[in-house]
Design an enzyme around this catalytic site. Structure first.
Site, PDB file in Angstrom:
ATOM      1  N   GLU A 154       0.776   4.065   1.714  1.00 49.41           N
ATOM      2  CA  GLU A 154       1.243   4.580   3.004  1.00 49.41           C
ATOM      3  C   GLU A 154       2.459   3.790   3.488  1.00 49.41           C
ATOM      4  OE1 GLU A 154      -3.362   4.433   3.243  1.00 49.41           O
ATOM      5  OE2 GLU A 154      -1.752   3.386   2.183  1.00 49.41           O
ATOM      6  N   CYS A 161      -6.162   1.663   5.339  1.00 55.81           N
ATOM      7  CA  CYS A 161      -6.688   0.399   5.861  1.00 55.81           C
ATOM      8  C   CYS A 161      -6.152   0.208   7.289  1.00 55.81           C
ATOM      9  CB  CYS A 161      -6.256  -0.767   4.967  1.00 55.81           C
ATOM     10  SG  CYS A 161      -4.486  -1.167   5.082  1.00 55.81           S
ATOM     11  N   CYS A 174      -2.220  -0.250   7.397  1.00 60.64           N
ATOM     12  CA  CYS A 174      -1.520   1.017   7.180  1.00 60.64           C
ATOM     13  C   CYS A 174      -1.736   1.969   8.345  1.00 60.64           C
ATOM     14  CB  CYS A 174      -1.946   1.651   5.859  1.00 60.64           C
ATOM     15  SG  CYS A 174      -1.313   0.765   4.413  1.00 60.64           S
ATOM     16  N   HIS A 232       0.818  -1.210   0.000  1.00 60.75           N
ATOM     17  CA  HIS A 232       0.000   0.000   0.000  1.00 60.75           C
ATOM     18  C   HIS A 232       0.853   1.263   0.000  1.00 60.75           C
ATOM     19  CE1 HIS A 232      -3.877  -2.090   1.645  1.00 60.75           C
ATOM     20  NE2 HIS A 232      -3.425  -2.635   0.517  1.00 60.75           N
TER      21      HIS A 232
END
Length: 144
Positions: A71, A97, A100, A69
């Protein structure tokens, strides 16, 4: 018209998202402290690995596990280059999410500004509240 700082950095996060290689969610992230960009990240595979746009999605339980992801990639870039993220703001195109969220908390992020409330997770929001991380939705749209 000159944009405010949140809109300015959100626009940059959307530009970063254009590098995403997983089309399930084109996500971009910019970590900023004192109005200076520290790092950026986008959804993509680990270095040297096949990307979704080349090899297809690697789906497990409804999630593409080929992709890191945005992040997390931004945090990894900070670690790789010796940049502290303590006290930084995370500008990200989509609400983080839960995984993250936990990484951002442990990276010392104190503020998250997002645009799209994608898969809002009550546990993630509770973690952010407990960690005293400010969360703000900025409805900037790249088409605006």
């Amino acid at each position: 018209m000159r944009p405010d700082w949140d809109s300015y950095f959100m626009k940059i996060a959307y530009a970063v998202s254009e590098r995403s290689t997983c089309d399930r969610a084109l996500v971009g992230c910019v970590l900023v402290r004192e109005k200076r960009i520290l790092t950026t990240g986008f959804n993509g595979s680990p270095a040297g690995q096949d990307h979704c746009d080349e090899a297809g999605h690697l789906m497990v339980d409804g999630h593409c596990v080929r992709t890191i992801h945005a992040e997390t990639n931004a945090i990894i870039q900070a670690a790789l280059h010796g940049v502290s993220t303590k006290g930084a703001t995370c500008y990200v195109t989509h609400l983080p999410c839960i995984q993250c969220t936990k990484a951002l908390i442990n990276a010392g992020i104190t503020r998250i500004v997002y645009s799209v409330a994608y898969r809002s997770d009550e546990n993630a929001l509770n973690f952010l509240k407990a960690a005293d991380v400010e969360v703000l939705q900025n409805t900037f749209s790249p088409s605006a």
